[in-house]
Design an enzyme around this catalytic site. Structure first.
Site, PDB file in Angstrom:
ATOM      1  N   ASP A 111      14.855   0.860 -30.978  1.00  0.00           N
ATOM      2  CA  ASP A 111      14.026  -0.163 -30.343  1.00  0.00           C
ATOM      3  C   ASP A 111      14.063   0.041 -28.838  1.00  0.00           C
ATOM      4  O   ASP A 111      14.597  -0.767 -28.085  1.00  0.00           O
ATOM      5  CB  ASP A 111      14.555  -1.553 -30.719  1.00  0.00           C
ATOM      6  CG  ASP A 111      13.610  -2.647 -30.250  1.00  0.00           C
ATOM      7  OD1 ASP A 111      12.457  -2.327 -29.908  1.00  0.00           O
ATOM      8  OD2 ASP A 111      14.031  -3.812 -30.232  1.00  0.00           O
ATOM      9  N   LYS A 153      15.636   3.471 -36.839  1.00  0.00           N
ATOM     10  CA  LYS A 153      14.469   3.205 -36.009  1.00  0.00           C
ATOM     11  C   LYS A 153      14.947   2.548 -34.723  1.00  0.00           C
ATOM     12  O   LYS A 153      15.413   1.416 -34.726  1.00  0.00           O
ATOM     13  CB  LYS A 153      13.463   2.300 -36.716  1.00  0.00           C
ATOM     14  CG  LYS A 153      12.180   2.115 -35.919  1.00  0.00           C
ATOM     15  CD  LYS A 153      11.205   1.197 -36.615  1.00  0.00           C
ATOM     16  CE  LYS A 153       9.871   1.176 -35.860  1.00  0.00           C
ATOM     17  NZ  LYS A 153      10.031   0.869 -34.431  1.00  0.00           N
ATOM     18  N   HIS A 175      -8.244 -20.588 -61.939  1.00  0.00           N
ATOM     19  CA  HIS A 175      -8.700 -21.844 -62.539  1.00  0.00           C
ATOM     20  C   HIS A 175      -8.013 -21.983 -63.892  1.00  0.00           C
ATOM     21  O   HIS A 175      -7.918 -21.022 -64.662  1.00  0.00           O
ATOM     22  CB  HIS A 175     -10.220 -21.825 -62.705  1.00  0.00           C
ATOM     23  CG  HIS A 175     -10.959 -21.764 -61.398  1.00  0.00           C
ATOM     24  ND1 HIS A 175     -11.637 -22.846 -60.877  1.00  0.00           N
ATOM     25  CD2 HIS A 175     -11.106 -20.761 -60.489  1.00  0.00           C
ATOM     26  CE1 HIS A 175     -12.182 -22.498 -59.714  1.00  0.00           C
ATOM     27  NE2 HIS A 175     -11.868 -21.233 -59.464  1.00  0.00           N
ATOM     28  N   GLY A 214      -9.356 -27.316 -51.020  1.00  0.00           N
ATOM     29  CA  GLY A 214      -9.668 -26.156 -50.190  1.00  0.00           C
ATOM     30  C   GLY A 214     -11.164 -25.958 -50.047  1.00  0.00           C
ATOM     31  O   GLY A 214     -11.611 -25.065 -49.327  1.00  0.00           O
ATOM     32  N   LYS A 233     -14.801 -28.769 -50.530  1.00  0.00           N
ATOM     33  CA  LYS A 233     -15.324 -29.992 -49.904  1.00  0.00           C
ATOM     34  C   LYS A 233     -14.716 -31.258 -50.489  1.00  0.00           C
ATOM     35  O   LYS A 233     -14.845 -32.321 -49.899  1.00  0.00           O
ATOM     36  CB  LYS A 233     -16.846 -30.038 -50.076  1.00  0.00           C
ATOM     37  CG  LYS A 233     -17.601 -28.899 -49.401  1.00  0.00           C
ATOM     38  CD  LYS A 233     -19.108 -29.091 -49.528  1.00  0.00           C
ATOM     39  CE  LYS A 233     -19.553 -29.060 -50.985  1.00  0.00           C
ATOM     40  NZ  LYS A 233     -21.022 -29.248 -51.122  1.00  0.00           N
ATOM     41  N   ASP A 269     -16.939 -34.537 -55.907  1.00  0.00           N
ATOM     42  CA  ASP A 269     -17.748 -33.495 -55.278  1.00  0.00           C
ATOM     43  C   ASP A 269     -18.873 -34.134 -54.463  1.00  0.00           C
ATOM     44  O   ASP A 269     -19.826 -34.685 -55.026  1.00  0.00           O
ATOM     45  CB  ASP A 269     -18.319 -32.588 -56.376  1.00  0.00           C
ATOM     46  CG  ASP A 269     -19.059 -31.398 -55.795  1.00  0.00           C
ATOM     47  OD1 ASP A 269     -18.971 -31.174 -54.576  1.00  0.00           O
ATOM     48  OD2 ASP A 269     -19.728 -30.692 -56.583  1.00  0.00           O
ATOM     49  N   HIS A 301       0.850  -1.184   0.000  1.00  0.00           N
ATOM     50  CA  HIS A 301       0.000   0.000   0.000  1.00  0.00           C
ATOM     51  C   HIS A 301       0.893   1.243   0.000  1.00  0.00           C
ATOM     52  O   HIS A 301       2.123   1.154   0.024  1.00  0.00           O
ATOM     53  CB  HIS A 301      -0.939  -0.008   1.208  1.00  0.00           C
ATOM     54  CG  HIS A 301      -0.217   0.060   2.532  1.00  0.00           C
ATOM     55  ND1 HIS A 301       0.291  -1.057   3.160  1.00  0.00           N
ATOM     56  CD2 HIS A 301       0.104   1.110   3.327  1.00  0.00           C
ATOM     57  CE1 HIS A 301       0.879  -0.711   4.293  1.00  0.00           C
ATOM     58  NE2 HIS A 301       0.787   0.602   4.411  1.00  0.00           N
TER      59      HIS A 301
END
Length: 816
Positions: A237, A235, A624, A678, A680, A644, A48
């Site tokens: 760090d 940059k 495709h 990818g 069914k 399918d 505290h």
């Protein structure tokens, strides 16, 4: 609280001064002005902060359980305790265990206070208002007594709304963890380490110390800008920091305005040589000695009290004059002039910069193992917000994440991994786990900082992760280095670097470049979300095709294409395109093809990875391909059977069908390779010698599909009719017709989760759990192994007269 005539009788009765170094209680002289106040951080049975006000020869005292808060909306419980002697205001040390209040005591703040009325009446009525002028606590405050009949006297310590108020409830306690008297932290005090006198004012500057201003922030981009109108810097760090110099000493402020002067105590005298009465300098605090990660080195330096360096890179104000509206280069010149007498290798250093040559500077920074560069427009003013006049280009992927939980460990360590997230508006999105990069000290610090909660703070956590997770309040911010984001927006191969005490958890969002070039192709709207829920953007799609491009071209290049484009994402309108339109990128090739009606039209095809990226820029998701290459369009070199399944059939049914098809082809002397689509289904594919035309290839595929369907009509159908496909697998042989296409290997699918069509081996197919289990994040590792599709292409199959005859016999037998 009742008081005896001897105000310190209770204080003395509670203590054995033969055992404790605390001062013996003797009342001092009462003073009307120049009253002191102190706050002592006290690690007794429960941590505290003891808040004490000088009044009438003693220190009125309250135990503030969570410490003072600068947020006026945060009311902190303050329990009235016995009065303390004035000498106690200078006490710092350890009270022996077994003594009253046993534990470590730090002199956390000190200063003077002024009351706003009759103190005695305020104490009697239970409302005391006052102004503090401390090293940490400043401005208006109030103590208000709570109603109730508790044995202890409970008050509330409340910050008033003024220039010193803050929104962060714990800004004072989290931002200051060293003594204002000796510069020691609690551990150093407990261990009896020798401290040092911390002066209240290290300079004789006469100017008013500038107030905090929000720092300018850089926008993340993919490439350094070119041209001499840009300057480029390292940059760093470390911790962003604003140094405010002026009367009363130097204050070091974090990017959110927290006063971390004590945490950066090693920089106490660094700014003394600067010849000015006041200044506001922008820079970054780093460890003076770096071993391994720069950020981890800084964490250790702060913990150990090791030397620090302040790299100054901008000047916001000087001797009472704001210079924020001056051009970047002019501000740099003034900063360089101000720092001209500072040693080059001291704790205060000027950040170096290069004019122009951005790409070359970035390349050199990465070769040297740096984090990246910051590019700044040379003629731009300073603005306290994120702008494109400052741009950051990173060599590696790293950013801050909110810690929302952890996975328990089965080993001798506090946890196995941290569960991380970023804020998306008011929702905390799960971003994955980090389980490496921890040492004994970081484990200990994290464990002490954790605050448990019962429910998950995340909006979306995988069930497998949530099952054993321990949830935490989303208050801590971790810096993490990682290789990439997966397609579902989670980090891959993360490594923990440290906690970011200088950043608020609520400010942590997903950081992605705002402009992008992939394979030399500029990607417009790169952060547009294409796969909602998966965190997958247009840039991610372009990067995927850049990554798999070389292999994809080898497997599927030089073939007429049909592209599935979804410019507004998979939830928007999607359409197929096979002919080039106006403004179509030059990276894609065109070929004229005669169609069924005798007319000719232009078709698209790809010969290099850059073409796939260019198509992604135009919103293409799926590729495709024809079954023939552009050099001999009438001689197909591929046969494909698309298995399918109807609704209601599961993966085991589809996988079993693929092995049935393989076995039928094997009986005909033909080798095949599977590809999970990818979606069914599964494609069973053959690589053919180009010895037959479309009619032969199509006829063979059609016949085989019907033979299999007639042999097991309950399982298969070779007819496209929906009615006949019920509870069956459709053996789609129509892909083998001239002008028809099938999904290309390594193409994305426009389906939830961003799955990828991937060729596999037959052995691998046995172990797969689904046909849509591969994602973009799996491709880097996948590309390290040989491609089953390309390996199968080394063994071309031939539809011989004998093969055709055997198939025709099967067909006749099935009909007879």
């Amino acid at each position: 609280m009742g008081k005896s005539p001897d105000k310190l009788a209770e204080y003395n009765a509670r203590r054995d001064f033969g055992q404790t170094d605390e001062p013996e209680g003797r009342a001092g002289a009462a003073r009307a002005g120049g009253l002191s106040f102190v706050v002592q951080k006290h690690a007794a049975s429960r941590l505290h902060y003891d808040f004490r006000l000088e009044w009438d020869g003693t220190l009125l005292s309250w135990a503030v359980t969570k410490g003072p808060s600068p947020d006026p909306g945060e009311k902190r419980l303050a329990v009235r305790t016995e009065d303390h002697p004035l000498d106690y205001g200078d006490f710092e040390g350890t009270i022996p265990k077994g003594q009253y209040g046993g534990g470590t005591v730090m002199l956390w703040d000190r200063g003077t206070w002024e009351h706003g009325g009759d103190v005695a009446a305020g104490l009697e009525k239970g409302k005391l208002k006052f102004t503090l002028q401390g090293e940490r606590m400043k401005g208006g405050w109030a103590l208000v007594r709570m109603r109730g009949g508790e044995k202890r006297e409970n008050w509330l310590l409340i910050k008033e709304r003024d220039d010193y108020a803050q929104d962060d409830a714990d800004a004072l306690t989290k931002g200051h963890d060293r003594s204002v008297k000796t510069g020691r932290d609690m551990d150093a005090i407990a261990q009896g380490e020798k401290g040092r006198d911390v002066p209240k004012d290290t300079t004789d500057r006469k100017g008013t110390r500038p107030k905090f201003r929000k720092p300018q922030l850089a926008t993340l981009v993919d490439a350094a800008p070119e041209g001499d109108d840009w300057i480029h810097e390292t940059k760093f760090d470390g911790y962003r920091c604003l140094a405010a110099l002026g009367k009363g000493g130097t204050r070091l402020l974090t990017r959110s305005g927290k006063d971390w002067t004590d945490r950066f105590a090693a920089l106490e005298d660094a700014f003394d040589p600067l010849p000015c009465d006041s200044a506001l300098i922008d820079g970054e605090v780093m460890a003076a000695r770096v071993s391994g990660s720069a950020f981890s080195s800084l964490q250790k330096a702060l913990s150990n009290g090791d030397p620090l360096v302040f790299f100054a890179f901008d000047l916001l104000a000087l001797d009472g004059e704001s210079v924020m509206n001056l051009p970047q280069l002019e501000r740099r010149e003034r900063l360089a002039e101000l720092m001209s007498g500072v040693p080059r290798d001291g704790p205060l250093r000027l950040s170096e910069h290069v004019v122009g040559h951005g790409p070359e500077v970035f390349e050199k920074a990465c070769e040297a193992g740096g984090e990246g560069i910051i590019s700044k427009r040379a003629d731009a003013p300073y603005r306290g917000t994120r702008t494109r006049n400052w741009r950051k280009v990173k060599c590696t992927k790293r950013q801050e994440f909110v810690i929302g939980g952890y996975s328990p460990s089965e080993k001798d360590r506090p946890f196995a991994s941290l569960l991380l997230g970023t804020w998306d508006d008011d929702v905390l999105r799960y971003r994955g786990r980090v389980g490496t990069g921890f040492d004994e000290r970081s484990f200990e610090r994290l464990e002490q900082a954790f605050t448990a909660r019962k429910t998950t703070p995340f909006a979306d956590v995988p069930k497998a992760v949530a099952r054993d997770a321990r949830w935490l309040r989303p208050e801590l911010v971790a810096e993490v280095d990682f290789t990439e984001f997966t397609s579902d927006g989670q980090i891959r191969h993360g490594s923990y670097l440290g906690l970011r005490d200088d950043k608020k958890a609520k400010d942590v969002t997903m950081e992605k470049p705002q402009d992008a070039k992939v394979a030399g192709i500029k990607i417009s709207s790169p952060d547009r979300e294409v796969f909602p829920g998966a965190g997958c953007t247009k840039r991610d799609i372009a990067c995927h095709y850049d990554r798999v491009g070389e292999r994809m071209i080898e497997a599927a290049g030089h073939r007429p294409l049909s592209l599935l484009r979804c410019p507004d994402g998979i939830d928007g309108d999607c359409f197929f395109q096979k002919h080039p339109g106006k403004g179509w990128p030059d990276a894609l090739e065109e070929i004229e093809i005669e169609e069924k009606d005798g007319k000719s039209d232009q078709y698209l095809y790809a010969t290099r990875a850059k073409a796939l990226v260019a198509a992604a820029q135009m919103g293409a998701i799926e590729f495709h391909i024809w079954g023939a290459r552009t050099d001999r369009l009438e001689r197909p070199d591929r046969m494909v059977f698309d298995l399918d399944p109807d609704e209601g059939l599961d993966w085991n049914d589809v996988r079993g069908a693929a092995f049935d098809m393989r076995d039928r082809l094997t009986d005909l002397g033909l080798a095949s390779v599977p590809m999970v689509t990818g979606g069914k289904g599964v494609h069973v594919c053959l690589h053919l010698r180009r010895s037959h035309g479309w009619d032969v290839v199509k006829g063979f595929a059609k016949t085989l599909a019907h033979v299999i369907a007639e042999a097991e009509p309950d399982r298969y159908t070779a007819t496209m009719s929906k009615a006949k496909r019920k509870r069956r697998i459709f053996i789609d042989w129509l892909r083998n017709e001239r002008g028809q296409t099938a999904i290309a290997p390594y193409s994305l699918r426009a389906r939830p989760g961003a799955p990828v069509a991937v060729p596999v081996t037959w052995e691998e197919l046995k172990k797969l759990d689904a046909p849509n289990g591969f994602t973009m994040g799996d491709m880097r590792e996948r590309l390290e192994d040989p491609c089953p599709w390309l390996e199968a292409g080394d063994d071309l199959q031939t539809l011989t007269q004998d093969t055709v005859a055997r198939l025709e016999k099967w067909s006749a037998d099935s009909q007879g």
